[in-house]
Design a protein around this motif. Structure first.
Motif, PDB file in Angstrom:
ATOM      1  N   MET A   1       0.769  -1.149  -0.230  1.00 46.96           N
ATOM      2  CA  MET A   1      -0.279  -0.038  -0.380  1.00 46.96           C
ATOM      3  C   MET A   1       0.815   1.333   0.572  1.00 46.96           C
ATOM      4  O   MET A   1       0.419   2.326  -0.437  1.00 46.96           O
ATOM      5  N   ASN A   2       1.940   0.550   0.544  1.00 46.76           N
ATOM      6  CA  ASN A   2       3.257   2.463  -0.278  1.00 46.76           C
ATOM      7  C   ASN A   2       3.039   2.696  -1.316  1.00 46.76           C
ATOM      8  O   ASN A   2       3.787   4.323  -1.187  1.00 46.76           O
ATOM      9  N   ARG A   3       2.412   2.206  -1.856  1.00 46.03           N
ATOM     10  CA  ARG A   3       2.892   2.486  -3.330  1.00 46.03           C
ATOM     11  C   ARG A   3       1.743   3.592  -3.681  1.00 46.03           C
ATOM     12  O   ARG A   3      -0.218   3.321  -4.712  1.00 46.03           O
ATOM     13  N   SER A   4       1.552   4.840  -3.955  1.00 40.48           N
ATOM     14  CA  SER A   4       0.075   5.743  -3.844  1.00 40.48           C
ATOM     15  C   SER A   4       0.294   6.987  -4.534  1.00 40.48           C
ATOM     16  O   SER A   4       1.818   7.574  -4.186  1.00 40.48           O
ATOM     17  N   THR A   5      -0.953   7.520  -5.216  1.00 39.57           N
ATOM     18  CA  THR A   5      -0.613   8.530  -5.165  1.00 39.57           C
ATOM     19  C   THR A   5      -1.442   9.821  -4.765  1.00 39.57           C
ATOM     20  O   THR A   5      -1.693  11.060  -4.532  1.00 39.57           O
ATOM     21  N   ARG A   6      -2.784   9.245  -4.289  1.00 46.43           N
ATOM     22  CA  ARG A   6      -3.522   9.990  -3.483  1.00 46.43           C
ATOM     23  C   ARG A   6      -3.500   9.061  -1.929  1.00 46.43           C
ATOM     24  O   ARG A   6      -3.433   7.406  -1.730  1.00 46.43           O
ATOM     25  N   ASP A   7      -3.351   9.749  -0.678  1.00 47.36           N
ATOM     26  CA  ASP A   7      -4.206   8.343   0.415  1.00 47.36           C
ATOM     27  C   ASP A   7      -5.265   9.534   1.103  1.00 47.36           C
ATOM     28  O   ASP A   7      -4.736  11.269   2.164  1.00 47.36           O
ATOM     29  N   HIS A   8      -6.153   9.378   1.571  1.00 43.60           N
ATOM     30  CA  HIS A   8      -7.260  10.021   2.376  1.00 43.60           C
ATOM     31  C   HIS A   8      -7.430   9.770   3.818  1.00 43.60           C
ATOM     32  O   HIS A   8      -7.384  10.847   4.022  1.00 43.60           O
ATOM     33  N   ALA A   9      -6.071   9.325   3.809  1.00 47.78           N
ATOM     34  CA  ALA A   9      -5.774   9.754   5.318  1.00 47.78           C
ATOM     35  C   ALA A   9      -4.879  10.820   5.605  1.00 47.78           C
ATOM     36  O   ALA A   9      -4.988  10.899   6.759  1.00 47.78           O
ATOM     37  N   SER A  10      -4.033  11.211   5.019  1.00 44.80           N
ATOM     38  CA  SER A  10      -3.332  12.686   5.080  1.00 44.80           C
ATOM     39  C   SER A  10      -4.746  13.873   4.929  1.00 44.80           C
ATOM     40  O   SER A  10      -4.127  14.819   5.145  1.00 44.80           O
ATOM     41  N   ILE A  11      -6.105  13.559   4.387  1.00 45.17           N
ATOM     42  CA  ILE A  11      -6.595  14.593   5.013  1.00 45.17           C
ATOM     43  C   ILE A  11      -7.146  15.401   5.988  1.00 45.17           C
ATOM     44  O   ILE A  11      -6.884  16.494   6.432  1.00 45.17           O
ATOM     45  N   PRO A  12      -6.825  14.284   7.571  1.00 41.20           N
ATOM     46  CA  PRO A  12      -6.869  14.783   9.204  1.00 41.20           C
ATOM     47  C   PRO A  12      -5.492  15.831   8.932  1.00 41.20           C
ATOM     48  O   PRO A  12      -5.687  16.959   9.806  1.00 41.20           O
ATOM     49  N   GLN A  13      -4.162  15.534   8.324  1.00 41.93           N
ATOM     50  CA  GLN A  13      -3.480  15.790   9.009  1.00 41.93           C
ATOM     51  C   GLN A  13      -3.827  17.179   8.014  1.00 41.93           C
ATOM     52  O   GLN A  13      -2.705  18.040   8.204  1.00 41.93           O
ATOM     53  N   ARG A  14      -4.139  17.459   6.576  1.00 42.12           N
ATOM     54  CA  ARG A  14      -4.207  18.719   5.982  1.00 42.12           C
ATOM     55  C   ARG A  14      -5.230  20.064   6.889  1.00 42.12           C
ATOM     56  O   ARG A  14      -4.879  20.973   6.973  1.00 42.12           O
ATOM     57  N   LEU A  15      -6.035  19.791   7.132  1.00 45.31           N
ATOM     58  CA  LEU A  15      -6.984  20.597   8.291  1.00 45.31           C
ATOM     59  C   LEU A  15      -6.543  20.355   9.415  1.00 45.31           C
ATOM     60  O   LEU A  15      -6.741  22.381   9.436  1.00 45.31           O
ATOM     61  N   LEU A  16      -5.198  19.794   9.536  1.00 50.35           N
ATOM     62  CA  LEU A  16      -5.228  20.690  11.041  1.00 50.35           C
ATOM     63  C   LEU A  16      -3.710  21.506  10.722  1.00 50.35           C
ATOM     64  O   LEU A  16      -3.920  22.713  11.659  1.00 50.35           O
ATOM     65  N   LEU A  17      -3.700  21.016   9.122  1.00 51.01           N
ATOM     66  CA  LEU A  17      -2.423  22.474   8.650  1.00 51.01           C
ATOM     67  C   LEU A  17      -3.150  23.087   8.726  1.00 51.01           C
ATOM     68  O   LEU A  17      -2.513  24.746   8.990  1.00 51.01           O
ATOM     69  N   VAL A  18      -4.094  23.837   8.335  1.00 51.24           N
ATOM     70  CA  VAL A  18      -5.019  25.100   8.188  1.00 51.24           C
ATOM     71  C   VAL A  18      -5.372  25.159   9.616  1.00 51.24           C
ATOM     72  O   VAL A  18      -5.009  26.770   9.061  1.00 51.24           O
ATOM     73  N   PHE A  19      -6.191  24.707  10.413  1.00 53.86           N
ATOM     74  CA  PHE A  19      -6.606  24.939  12.274  1.00 53.86           C
ATOM     75  C   PHE A  19      -5.002  25.508  12.002  1.00 53.86           C
ATOM     76  O   PHE A  19      -5.180  26.870  12.784  1.00 53.86           O
ATOM     77  N   GLN A  20      -3.786  25.016  12.035  1.00 55.45           N
ATOM     78  CA  GLN A  20      -2.753  25.799  12.286  1.00 55.45           C
ATOM     79  C   GLN A  20      -2.091  26.980  12.113  1.00 55.45           C
ATOM     80  O   GLN A  20      -2.057  28.047  12.289  1.00 55.45           O
ATOM     81  N   VAL A  21      -2.664  27.307  10.644  1.00 55.20           N
ATOM     82  CA  VAL A  21      -2.143  28.411  10.067  1.00 55.20           C
ATOM     83  C   VAL A  21      -3.128  29.371   9.931  1.00 55.20           C
ATOM     84  O   VAL A  21      -2.807  30.616  10.984  1.00 55.20           O
ATOM     85  N   ALA A  22      -4.344  28.798  10.670  1.00 51.38           N
ATOM     86  CA  ALA A  22      -5.736  29.855  11.559  1.00 51.38           C
ATOM     87  C   ALA A  22      -5.377  30.678  12.539  1.00 51.38           C
ATOM     88  O   ALA A  22      -5.236  31.679  12.926  1.00 51.38           O
TER      89      ALA A  22
END
Lengths: 117, 917
Positions: free
Chosen positions: B503-524
């Protein structure tokens, strides 16, 4: 494992009662308890180790049984169980309950419904 | 055996269990052998019948009821082993949490010590104060525009006392503290802080003494022998805890007082203050000290707060109404309030009862808003830290996905997986919490030093209390569960099949959505902190670089006491001149001047100005002007020019014609900007309205409040007494105004150890004159901005911390996604994508998050900055430059944090990238 027709599963909680009944006869180790139950039930009940030992330990932690390490007939050390005072009282009430329950259930099962007969 | 016993007897129980089950097994085998089965066959059959010896044992273990504890023990050991295996990760998490938690706990320590703590007295919840304002320190008229009274004369206090049996005890305390020169035997004179209190002061608080006896109502009667009670810390500090002081006679100025007791350790009086009283004196001794100038004897001089112990089950509303009635009735009997249209104002006058378990809330009111904002901002820092840690854990759990998939495949339940991941973060949060407490301890000490730099024995300690410890511990556990919950849940959802699928072979991974949301939150959130930091810093800069109108470079301020050594008013001019001569003879001395109050010292007095030929002002007319008495070259010594007319001359000091000079604000306010030279005015009563003649106008400078506008001010020359007063109290006040206790020393170059120089020079004149304080003028001015500096420095620290954390977070997410997409990048490059295309691919998502963060962050920052609007000086809370600057700073950091891993991703060798698993 062969399964004979006259062997059946014990209702919940009955095993504790049987164990206490057997232990009431005198200090006895786990293997002998299983044997004794088998004998006394005329081979109808076969107690599996998987149920026997957890039940023994549970009864011991509830302070209904006490235990002692003693040499067995074969000379090997075995864990012998004995009824405590509390266990004896518990056996008495549970035996009464059981007898009353089977009597009542028997009455219902054997009896006829008034108005039908 | 008890449950706990079973837990600790684990080893023995295990051996016995094994022995017991093995006995059963062997017996069964033996029975089979006895009926003729071969030994090997018998063993095989028995093993089959047993159906797994370990299972039997496991079922028995469960009956012990200690399984969960043992599981936890195992999880802890497992987690510790795993954390040791990832030292960089563990240190990052612990450090991030320690900083976030430390900042939060440090602020909470102060919030608790200043805002939440009760006085260390008996049953503080029953203490109430009559009044909820903080007027200080002497008033002789209506107090607030809305009629809210909180400062009372002794006469009015007695009326309250008689009218309110609802108070078990009602005590009066001096609103502003004072200081007197104290002498004991041959030991050198020292200046100690004092507070006048009513005789039932200690009874009201239910406080006894450490030694001796407390003040009693008997001490507070006219003619009683003057006594004082020392504070424990003053007794230790000033008298080395000498037991002989108790019962001894001290001389306060020239008056003998007997020390009857020492207050218990920890008792600091009726309020948290930067300079708590060293001794408490009965109100009745105030006339002894002040003579005809006494406030106690003036029915309309308000100078006391009233604080009392309420009886149970009192209806506060009813009592408040009753006391307001007493106030109005009392006012009706005094011409101070009824004259010149004042009677119409009386119906609006009232008092408000306020809880006083924490004492008089002066410091609390001054620092409350700032502390609450800081608590809010430090919580934001903590949130950012949590988001960062959640991101780190998320990245870590992603990396461990294959491992987790295998474990799930082997039969681990989702609950067990979550349990283990939570245990890991719980351990991290406990360690982070402990380190954070250390950060908090030093942090709150530093903050205290920033907030109250000149304070002495302030009863606010940086030592964490139990409440603070509980707060820190609770917060760390809460954050631990908070930031671990998401990653634990996400990774526990792994499908076992994924492990096999590569499964390491991927172009997208849904699990990183929480990570990105956290980042948005941090920037804010970072945006909020950086904007606040910008605003507070700019505000402090404005304050420190404002035109106060005075020069402070190379100037030193000195406070001495001439009352203490017993100088009578007729000897004052002589001693002034002598001191002046001694200092002027020092090398490098440019100017020496005297004043009663110094600009920006935070202490001044004032009067209602009555202009000659004008009717008396009504209660709503603003006739108030500050006034000060100064020596001839005072204005010159602080660099203030005279704009019109003349300054004071040596002749004014002794001449009989009272002259004054006024500031521009005075001219503007009282003469509407018209020529004021030659005009006359007076104070106290219309009959004195021709007392002073204006001979000069000087440039405006800030006198009392560096945050506010310049208020009207008039100066009177040293030594010049107005002889027209005939009432004894007016005469006494005039004489007491002749005592100038502040000096300004202007040197021609920076100096070393001025304090020593001042003390030795004064000692040459008269060793009995105590030097109360020597402070460089810039330090005294800086003291005006303590709160602003605290806010600025802390928001700066928080802002930098937030920036750092957000950058690390962004960097982590981008580099993580770069690693995940290595093979994708390889394919793209193999198909002809250039390196710059790869970089822009990686940056694109980072900038989407950055802008999403700004969309939330800018309104959030607007909201947060509005909270601190009234703490800002000459900068608006929506200052566009602060916002543009914050976006720029945040943008640069984000760009750098994203660019580094993006470049690295683009520099990968396509062949190697394609080969990665």
């Amino acid at each position: 494992m062969k399964k004979t027709e006259d062997k059946f599963d014990l209702p919940q909680g009955t095993l504790d009662l049987l164990i206490m009944r057997v232990v009431a006869l005198g200090p006895i180790h786990g293997y002998a308890i299983a044997q004794r139950i088998q004998q006394m039930s005329r081979e109808a009940l076969q107690v599996q180790q998987g149920s026997l030992y957890p039940a023994l330990h549970r009864l011991e932690y509830k302070k209904l049984l006490s235990s002692k390490w003693k040499p067995s007939d074969t000379g090997r050390e075995a864990k012998f169980y004995e009824l405590t005072v509390r266990g004896r009282a518990q056996l008495k009430t549970e035996t009464e309950n059981w007898t009353r329950l089977t009597d009542v259930v028997g009455l219902v099962l054997k009896g006829t419904v008034e108005g039908i007969g | 055996m008890s449950w706990l016993g079973r837990f600790f007897a684990h080893e023995r129980l295990e051996t016995e269990l094994d022995k017991e089950v093995r006995f059963h097994f062997e017996s069964q085998v033996a029975d089979k052998v006895r009926v003729g089965v071969s030994e090997n066959e018998a063993r095989r059959l028995t093993r089959l019948e047993f159906g797994g010896m370990e299972q039997v044992k496991e079922d028995c273990r469960e009956k012990r009821g200690t399984m969960w504890l043992e599981t936890i023990g195992r999880d802890v050991r497992y987690a510790l082993r795993r954390l040791r295996g990832a030292p960089v990760f563990s240190c990052m998490v612990v450090l991030t949490l320690a900083l976030g938690l430390g900042a939060n706990t440090a602020i909470f320590t102060l919030v608790h010590a200043i805002l939440l703590r009760s006085l260390p007295v008996t049953d503080p919840s029953r203490l109430y104060r009559i009044g909820d304002q903080m007027h200080c320190c002497y008033f002789g008229s209506f107090e607030s525009n809305d009629g809210d009274f909180d400062l009372f004369s002794y006469d009015l206090f007695r009326q309250f006392q008689q009218a309110s049996p609802e108070f078990e005890q009602l005590a009066a305390v001096q609103a502003g503290g004072g200081s007197y020169t104290v002498r004991w035997g041959d030991s050198p004179a020292k200046s100690l802080r004092t507070e006048y209190v009513s005789g039932n002061y200690f009874t009201t608080f239910g406080v006894n003494t450490f030694a001796g006896r407390p003040l009693s109502p008997g001490d507070d009667t006219k003619g009683a022998a003057p006594v004082v009670v020392l504070s424990y810390s003053a007794w230790q500090r000033e008298f080395d805890g000498n037991p002989n002081v108790i019962g001894a006679t001290l001389h306060l100025d020239q008056h003998a007082f007997v020390v009857v007791g020492v207050a218990p350790p920890g008792f600091y009086g009726d309020r948290v203050a930067p300079f708590p009283p060293d001794m408490w004196m009965p109100l009745a001794s105030e006339p002894v000290m002040e003579g005809a100038n006494s406030s106690l004897l003036q029915p309309d001089t308000a100078w006391l707060y009233a604080i009392g112990r309420m009886r149970p089950d009192v209806n506060l509303g009813v009592l408040q109404t009753k006391l307001s009635g007493v106030l109005r009735q009392w006012m009706g009997t005094l011409s101070t309030f009824t004259a010149r249209g004042g009677a119409a104002e009386i119906p609006r006058q009232h008092v408000v009862l306020s809880p006083a378990g924490g004492g008089i809330q002066k410091v609390q009111q001054q620092t409350g808003t700032g502390l609450r904002i800081l608590l809010f901002l430090s919580s934001v820092v903590l949130l950012i830290a949590c988001a960062n840690i959640a991101n780190l854990l998320l990245a870590r759990s992603m990396a461990q996905r294959a491992e987790i998939a295998v474990r799930i495949g082997l039969g681990a339940t989702r609950g067990r997986i979550i349990q283990q991941i939570l245990m890991e973060s719980l351990i991290l949060s406990v360690i982070g919490g402990v380190v954070g407490l250390g950060v908090a301890y030093f942090g709150s000490r530093a903050i205290l030093a920033l907030a109250f730099p000149l304070s002495r024995n302030m009863p606010v300690s940086a030592d964490p209390s139990w409440v603070v410890l509980a707060f820190a511990f609770g917060t760390s556990i809460l954050t631990g569960l908070l930031f671990a919950g998401v990653p634990a849940w996400v990774s526990s959802g792994t499908q076992p099949a994924d492990a096999a699928r590569g499964m390491n072979r991927s172009t997208r991974d849904h699990a990183s959505i929480p990570q990105r949301l956290l980042l948005v939150f941090q920037v804010a959130l970072s945006m909020v902190l950086i904007v606040c930091a910008f605003l507070a810093t700019r505000s402090l800069y404005n304050l420190e670089h404002q035109r106060t109108g005075i020069e402070t470079a190379n100037r030193y301020t000195v406070q001495i006491d001439l009352n203490g050594p017993g100088y009578t008013s007729d000897r004052l001019n002589g001693i002034y001149r002598e001191i002046e001569d001694h200092f002027s003879a020092l090398p490098g001395m440019t100017a020496v001047s005297f004043a009663r109050y110094l600009p920006l010292e935070n202490n001044i007095w004032g009067s209602c100005v009555l202009l000659q030929g004008h009717p008396a002002p009504g209660p709503k007319d603003d006739c108030f002007s500050n006034w000060n008495r100064v020596s001839t070259n005072f204005l010159q010594s602080i660099g203030v020019p005279v704009l019109r007319g003349r300054g004071f001359s040596q002749d004014d000091e002794t001449s009989a014609v009272p002259v004054v000079i006024v500031n521009q604000a005075f001219v503007k306010h009282f003469f509407a900007g018209k020529d004021a030279l030659g005009q006359r005015f007076g104070v106290n009563d219309l009959e004195f309205s021709s007392a002073f003649q204006i001979v000069g106008v000087f440039a405006d400078f800030k006198l009392e409040d560096a945050h506010g506008d310049v208020r009207p001010l008039f100066l009177r020359p040293r030594g010049q007494q107005y002889m027209g007063y005939n009432a004894p109290d007016q005469q006494a006040a005039e004489v007491s105004s002749l005592y100038l206790t502040r000096m300004v020393l202007q040197f021609d170059r920076p100096q070393q150890d001025v304090e020593q120089l001042v003390r030795s020079t004064i000692a040459k004149v008269d060793p009995n004159i105590p030097v109360v304080r020597v402070l460089s003028y810039p330090a005294m001015v800086a003291n005006n901005f303590n709160q602003d500096r605290l806010l600025a420095r802390l928001t700066e620290a928080f802002g930098i911390l937030a920036l750092l954390l957000a950058s690390v977070g962004l960097y982590g997410v981008i580099s993580y996604s770069a690693v995940r997409r290595t093979s994708e990048i390889g394919i793209r490059m193999a198909l002809g994508a250039s390196r710059s295309m790869i970089v822009s691919l990686m940056l694109r998502s980072a900038f989407v998050q950055f802008f999403a963060g700004l969309v939330i962050g800018v309104p959030a920052a607007l909201f947060a900055s509005r909270m601190m609007q009234h703490l800002l000086y000459e900068i608006s809370s929506d200052d566009p430059w602060a916002f543009v600057g914050s976006v720029a700073v945040l943008g640069v950091c984000a760009a750098v944090a994203a660019l580094i891993p993006a470049m690295r991703a683009a520099s990968v060798d396509p062949i190697r990238a394609l080969r990665t698993e």
